[in-house]
Motif scaffolding. Sequence first.
Motif, PDB file in Angstrom:
ATOM      1  N   VAL A   1      11.464  -6.947   0.157  1.00 36.19           N
ATOM      2  CA  VAL A   1      11.540  -5.690   0.905  1.00 36.19           C
ATOM      3  C   VAL A   1      10.864  -5.921   2.251  1.00 36.19           C
ATOM      4  O   VAL A   1       9.653  -6.147   2.319  1.00 36.19           O
ATOM      5  N   HIS A   2      11.644  -5.872   3.308  1.00 36.27           N
ATOM      6  CA  HIS A   2      11.108  -6.094   4.653  1.00 36.27           C
ATOM      7  C   HIS A   2      10.347  -4.853   5.116  1.00 36.27           C
ATOM      8  O   HIS A   2      10.809  -3.724   4.915  1.00 36.27           O
ATOM      9  N   GLY A   3       9.173  -5.073   5.714  1.00 38.68           N
ATOM     10  CA  GLY A   3       8.417  -3.975   6.299  1.00 38.68           C
ATOM     11  C   GLY A   3       9.239  -3.336   7.408  1.00 38.68           C
ATOM     12  O   GLY A   3       9.848  -4.032   8.211  1.00 38.68           O
ATOM     13  N   ASN A   4       9.284  -2.012   7.454  1.00 39.00           N
ATOM     14  CA  ASN A   4      10.122  -1.348   8.449  1.00 39.00           C
ATOM     15  C   ASN A   4       9.314  -0.592   9.502  1.00 39.00           C
ATOM     16  O   ASN A   4       9.863   0.174  10.269  1.00 39.00           O
ATOM     17  N   VAL A   5       8.005  -0.831   9.515  1.00 46.75           N
ATOM     18  CA  VAL A   5       7.117  -0.246  10.516  1.00 46.75           C
ATOM     19  C   VAL A   5       6.274  -1.392  11.071  1.00 46.75           C
ATOM     20  O   VAL A   5       5.863  -2.288  10.327  1.00 46.75           O
ATOM     21  N   VAL A   6       6.024  -1.373  12.358  1.00 46.47           N
ATOM     22  CA  VAL A   6       5.226  -2.430  12.974  1.00 46.47           C
ATOM     23  C   VAL A   6       3.891  -2.560  12.237  1.00 46.47           C
ATOM     24  O   VAL A   6       3.197  -1.569  12.007  1.00 46.47           O
ATOM     25  N   GLY A   7       3.573  -3.766  11.828  1.00 46.76           N
ATOM     26  CA  GLY A   7       2.315  -4.029  11.136  1.00 46.76           C
ATOM     27  C   GLY A   7       2.403  -3.882   9.620  1.00 46.76           C
ATOM     28  O   GLY A   7       1.470  -4.255   8.924  1.00 46.76           O
ATOM     29  N   GLN A   8       3.503  -3.347   9.105  1.00 42.39           N
ATOM     30  CA  GLN A   8       3.653  -3.198   7.654  1.00 42.39           C
ATOM     31  C   GLN A   8       4.137  -4.529   7.082  1.00 42.39           C
ATOM     32  O   GLN A   8       5.171  -5.051   7.505  1.00 42.39           O
ATOM     33  N   PRO A   9       3.424  -5.089   6.113  1.00 42.25           N
ATOM     34  CA  PRO A   9       3.837  -6.381   5.555  1.00 42.25           C
ATOM     35  C   PRO A   9       5.062  -6.238   4.659  1.00 42.25           C
ATOM     36  O   PRO A   9       5.344  -5.167   4.121  1.00 42.25           O
TER      37      PRO A   9
END
Length: 65
Positions: A11-19
């Motif tokens: 699951v790709h992070g979809n917010v800047v800085g979210q791993p």
Amino acid sequence: MQADIGDRLHVHGNVVGQPDRMGRIIEVRGEAGGPPYVVRFDDGHEGMVYPGPDCVIEPREGVSH
């Protein structure tokens, strides 16, 4: 989307800085390998997932879909 038990869900992070989150599919509840999937994430959390466009199925080693 199609998966088998043992495949990895990325699951790709979809917010800047979210791993990104990674987990192993431990149960397939949909027909013909479709969602939903029960996933055990690397942090130990388990949950039912209906993958969205931010998800990728990575086949377990040695298997191709």
